[in-house]
Design a protein around this motif. Structure first.
Motif, PDB file in Angstrom:
ATOM      1  N   ARG A   1      -3.523   9.425  -4.008  1.00  0.00           N
ATOM      2  CA  ARG A   1      -5.065   9.674  -3.753  1.00  0.00           C
ATOM      3  C   ARG A   1      -5.461   8.106  -3.551  1.00  0.00           C
ATOM      4  N   GLN A   2      -5.497   7.363  -4.206  1.00  0.00           N
ATOM      5  CA  GLN A   2      -6.026   5.990  -4.153  1.00  0.00           C
ATOM      6  C   GLN A   2      -5.642   5.475  -2.989  1.00  0.00           C
ATOM      7  N   PHE A   3      -4.360   5.747  -2.561  1.00  0.00           N
ATOM      8  CA  PHE A   3      -3.720   4.836  -1.364  1.00  0.00           C
ATOM      9  C   PHE A   3      -4.690   5.501  -0.080  1.00  0.00           C
ATOM     10  N   ILE A   4      -4.867   6.884  -0.108  1.00  0.00           N
ATOM     11  CA  ILE A   4      -5.682   7.502   0.959  1.00  0.00           C
ATOM     12  C   ILE A   4      -7.030   6.982   1.141  1.00  0.00           C
ATOM     13  N   HIS A   5      -7.755   7.001  -0.268  1.00  0.00           N
ATOM     14  CA  HIS A   5      -9.032   6.826  -0.166  1.00  0.00           C
ATOM     15  C   HIS A   5      -9.642   5.330  -0.005  1.00  0.00           C
ATOM     16  N   SER A   6      -8.837   4.390  -0.182  1.00  0.00           N
ATOM     17  CA  SER A   6      -8.994   3.049  -0.134  1.00  0.00           C
ATOM     18  C   SER A   6      -8.881   2.372   1.223  1.00  0.00           C
ATOM     19  N   PRO A   7     -10.109   2.178   1.851  1.00  0.00           N
ATOM     20  CA  PRO A   7      -9.705   1.727   3.417  1.00  0.00           C
ATOM     21  C   PRO A   7      -8.832   0.266   3.293  1.00  0.00           C
ATOM     22  N   ALA A   8      -8.968  -0.780   2.407  1.00  0.00           N
ATOM     23  CA  ALA A   8      -8.309  -1.932   2.324  1.00  0.00           C
ATOM     24  C   ALA A   8      -6.848  -1.663   2.482  1.00  0.00           C
ATOM     25  N   CYS A   9      -6.290  -0.514   1.642  1.00  0.00           N
ATOM     26  CA  CYS A   9      -4.887  -0.448   1.358  1.00  0.00           C
ATOM     27  C   CYS A   9      -4.266   0.313   2.503  1.00  0.00           C
ATOM     28  N   THR A  10      -3.092  -0.529   2.831  1.00  0.00           N
ATOM     29  CA  THR A  10      -2.423  -0.130   4.203  1.00  0.00           C
ATOM     30  C   THR A  10      -0.925   0.202   4.153  1.00  0.00           C
ATOM     31  N   LEU A  11      -0.511   0.121   2.820  1.00  0.00           N
ATOM     32  CA  LEU A  11       0.919   0.277   2.201  1.00  0.00           C
ATOM     33  C   LEU A  11       0.853   0.852   1.126  1.00  0.00           C
ATOM     34  N   MET A  12       1.883   1.556   0.721  1.00  0.00           N
ATOM     35  CA  MET A  12       2.292   2.008  -0.686  1.00  0.00           C
ATOM     36  C   MET A  12       3.968   2.070  -1.067  1.00  0.00           C
TER      37      MET A  12
ATOM     38  N   LYS B   1      21.756   3.724 -14.064  1.00  0.00           N
ATOM     39  CA  LYS B   1      21.007   2.475 -14.420  1.00  0.00           C
ATOM     40  C   LYS B   1      19.516   3.043 -14.637  1.00  0.00           C
ATOM     41  N   SER B   2      19.123   3.657 -13.556  1.00  0.00           N
ATOM     42  CA  SER B   2      17.776   3.981 -13.630  1.00  0.00           C
ATOM     43  C   SER B   2      17.580   5.507 -12.939  1.00  0.00           C
ATOM     44  N   PRO B   3      17.503   6.593 -13.745  1.00  0.00           N
ATOM     45  CA  PRO B   3      17.586   7.866 -13.196  1.00  0.00           C
ATOM     46  C   PRO B   3      16.450   8.290 -12.105  1.00  0.00           C
ATOM     47  N   ARG B   4      15.286   7.792 -12.587  1.00  0.00           N
ATOM     48  CA  ARG B   4      14.082   7.988 -11.685  1.00  0.00           C
ATOM     49  C   ARG B   4      14.198   6.984 -10.619  1.00  0.00           C
ATOM     50  N   CYS B   5      14.852   7.126  -9.631  1.00  0.00           N
ATOM     51  CA  CYS B   5      15.425   6.133  -8.658  1.00  0.00           C
ATOM     52  C   CYS B   5      14.638   6.258  -7.355  1.00  0.00           C
ATOM     53  N   TYR B   6      13.834   7.158  -7.236  1.00  0.00           N
ATOM     54  CA  TYR B   6      13.516   7.515  -5.541  1.00  0.00           C
ATOM     55  C   TYR B   6      11.862   6.977  -5.488  1.00  0.00           C
ATOM     56  N   ALA B   7      11.733   6.187  -4.595  1.00  0.00           N
ATOM     57  CA  ALA B   7      10.430   5.451  -4.245  1.00  0.00           C
ATOM     58  C   ALA B   7       9.954   6.339  -2.931  1.00  0.00           C
ATOM     59  N   ILE B   8       8.515   6.651  -3.056  1.00  0.00           N
ATOM     60  CA  ILE B   8       7.851   6.983  -1.627  1.00  0.00           C
ATOM     61  C   ILE B   8       7.101   5.834  -1.012  1.00  0.00           C
ATOM     62  N   ILE B   9       7.486   5.544  -0.087  1.00  0.00           N
ATOM     63  CA  ILE B   9       6.806   4.626   0.792  1.00  0.00           C
ATOM     64  C   ILE B   9       6.182   5.062   1.945  1.00  0.00           C
ATOM     65  N   ALA B  10       4.659   4.755   1.919  1.00  0.00           N
ATOM     66  CA  ALA B  10       3.846   5.223   2.926  1.00  0.00           C
ATOM     67  C   ALA B  10       3.101   4.009   3.642  1.00  0.00           C
ATOM     68  N   LYS B  11       2.864   4.214   4.832  1.00  0.00           N
ATOM     69  CA  LYS B  11       1.903   3.377   5.666  1.00  0.00           C
ATOM     70  C   LYS B  11       0.778   4.122   6.197  1.00  0.00           C
ATOM     71  N   LYS B  12      -0.423   3.397   6.270  1.00  0.00           N
ATOM     72  CA  LYS B  12      -1.509   3.902   6.871  1.00  0.00           C
ATOM     73  C   LYS B  12      -2.299   3.301   7.937  1.00  0.00           C
ATOM     74  N   LYS B  13      -2.996   3.511   8.746  1.00  0.00           N
ATOM     75  CA  LYS B  13      -3.692   3.021  10.028  1.00  0.00           C
ATOM     76  C   LYS B  13      -4.521   1.913   9.237  1.00  0.00           C
ATOM     77  N   GLU B  14      -4.818   0.920   9.939  1.00  0.00           N
ATOM     78  CA  GLU B  14      -5.710  -0.140   9.344  1.00  0.00           C
ATOM     79  C   GLU B  14      -6.995   0.461   9.596  1.00  0.00           C
ATOM     80  N   ALA B  15      -7.916   0.035   8.684  1.00  0.00           N
ATOM     81  CA  ALA B  15      -9.542   0.429   8.709  1.00  0.00           C
ATOM     82  C   ALA B  15     -10.062  -0.444   9.927  1.00  0.00           C
ATOM     83  N   ARG B  16     -10.886   0.533  10.723  1.00  0.00           N
ATOM     84  CA  ARG B  16     -11.759  -0.257  11.765  1.00  0.00           C
ATOM     85  C   ARG B  16     -12.653  -0.853  11.364  1.00  0.00           C
TER      86      ARG B  16
END
Length: 408
Positions: free
Chosen positions: A201-212, A393-408
């Motif tokens: 949610r923070q990733f979506i609502h933060s204008p300056a955040c473009t990658l997660m 070594k690390s059972p919780r091994c999956y990452a979610i990688i997301a990219k967002k449009k740059e804020a205008r």
């Protein structure tokens, strides 16, 4: 760091650095940073400016202490590596009769007095990875790893903050004083329970955040919209449940329940067996208590006493003592229970093996729900699920990688 943590940090920091470089980002916010393992690696090894945020002040203080210790050790490690590099250069230059090699020394976050040399520049490699070069005119010039001049404001920084950031809080108000208007990447390694959903949610609502880049864990602690936690008072229930996140699953009123969420944490890889004898002992003890006393109270809590017992006899004795129950059972009677129900142990082992086979399916539902939520947002341009770590070594091994449009 232990072997597991070292495996996770090595891969996660490399992935974050690669993506940040590709997207031309130099600023990172590490949510749920804990003791700062990931944050300090991104700062010291990959020269990124990092804000580590954790809700526990003890973790924040620990991260700062660890950073200070690492800075002292890192200086020596880099210096030895630089000396080996210098010796290698000298050997190559002497063989080819070329001009004298550039002398390099190492510093970490401190001023270093240098003397200009008209024959060759003197280079100081800082902890941030920049080179401070004194040219033939005696002027000091700072360049980054790509050879471009950098200013004081470009140099990497590491900030550790204590704050609880909920799903409806504004992340920008914590970041802006340090990053100004710079765009940044949001990352989190094994964000616990609801924090992974809140991070999306923070990733979506933060204008300056473009990658997660986020790796979640502790699915059993996730709050659900359509299933109340039976062990949690209603007044303590989350006002913003983190499952399901997506409108697709919310419209279908999908729910998991605590048993499913607990099961999603069960790892099938790297274990000799998913069935532990303590599970059989625990079931057999309940049978004994029903036979002897005729009831079993839900508020009876045993904890992990089985790990300190070498036999079922010892387990029963310690359990009765902890529950403040007087027992008239003899050792022979306890042994008879084991013999009479030996066949049940095999059935339980098969049941738990079959049950654990469902674990990846439940984890997939949780991960795909988070991906669907991100894809439903107009600002999102890319969402992928990537296995980063080895499951053994690390059972919780999956990452979610997301990219967002740059804020205008």
């Amino acid at each position: 760091m232990n072997e597991k943590k070292s495996h996770e940090i090595g891969i996660m920091s490399s992935v974050c650095s690669t993506l940040a470089k590709r997207e031309r980002l130099r600023h990172v916010v590490d949510i749920g940073s804990g003791k700062g393992y990931l944050a300090t690696t991104l700062y010291m090894q990959y020269q990124l400016s990092v804000i580590g945020i954790d809700s526990q002040i003890g973790n924040t203080h620990g991260a700062l202490r660890r950073k200070q210790r690492l800075e002292k050790q890192y200086k020596g490690l880099v210096k030895r590596q630089q000396e080996r590099t210098d010796n290698s250069r000298k050997c190559r230059n002497s063989e080819h009769l070329s001009e004298p090699p550039v002398r390099e020394t190492v510093m970490r976050g401190e001023s270093h007095e240098v003397t200009a040399n008209s024959e060759s520049p003197q280079v100081t490699v800082s902890s941030e990875g920049h080179k401070v070069t004194v040219n033939s005119e005696g002027h000091e010039v700072t360049v980054n790893s790509e050879g471009h001049n950098v200013t004081e404001g470009d140099k990497p920084t590491h900030i550790a903050l204590t704050a609880f950031i909920g799903p409806n809080d504004q992340l920008d108000k914590y970041v802006e004083p340090y990053f100004q208007n710079n765009q940044f990447m949001l990352t989190g390694l094994h964000t616990c329970g609801d924090l992974a959903g809140s991070m999306s949610r923070q990733f979506i609502h933060s204008p300056a955040c473009t990658l997660m880049v986020g790796v979640g864990c502790c699915y059993h602690l996730i709050s659900e919209m359509f299933c109340a936690n039976p062990f949690q008072p209603k007044e303590e229930a989350s006002a913003t449940p983190q499952f399901p996140l997506s409108s697709f699953l919310r419209d279908k009123h999908v729910k998991l329940g605590r048993n499913c969420r607990m099961l999603s944490m069960q790892s099938r890889i790297g274990q000799d067996s998913v069935f532990d004898v303590s599970l059989f002992w625990r079931a057999l003890l309940q049978k004994i208590l029903f036979d002897v006393h005729g009831y079993w109270r839900k508020d009876w809590i045993l904890g992990k006493i089985a790990s300190r017992c070498s036999s079922f006899r010892e387990y029963v004795r310690k359990a009765f003592h902890k529950l403040h129950i007087e027992s008239q059972l003899t050792d022979a009677q306890i042994d008879d229970y084991v013999h009479q129900h030996a066949h049940v142990e095999n059935k339980m082992a098969m049941f738990f093996q079959l049950r654990t086979a469902l674990s990846p399916a439940i984890e997939s539902v949780i991960l795909l729900d988070r991906c669907l939520y991100l894809l439903e947002q107009n600002a999102t341009t890319m969402v992928v699920i990537k296995k980063l770590f080895h499951p053994s070594k690390s059972p919780r091994c999956y990452a979610i990688i997301a990219k967002k449009k740059e804020a205008r």
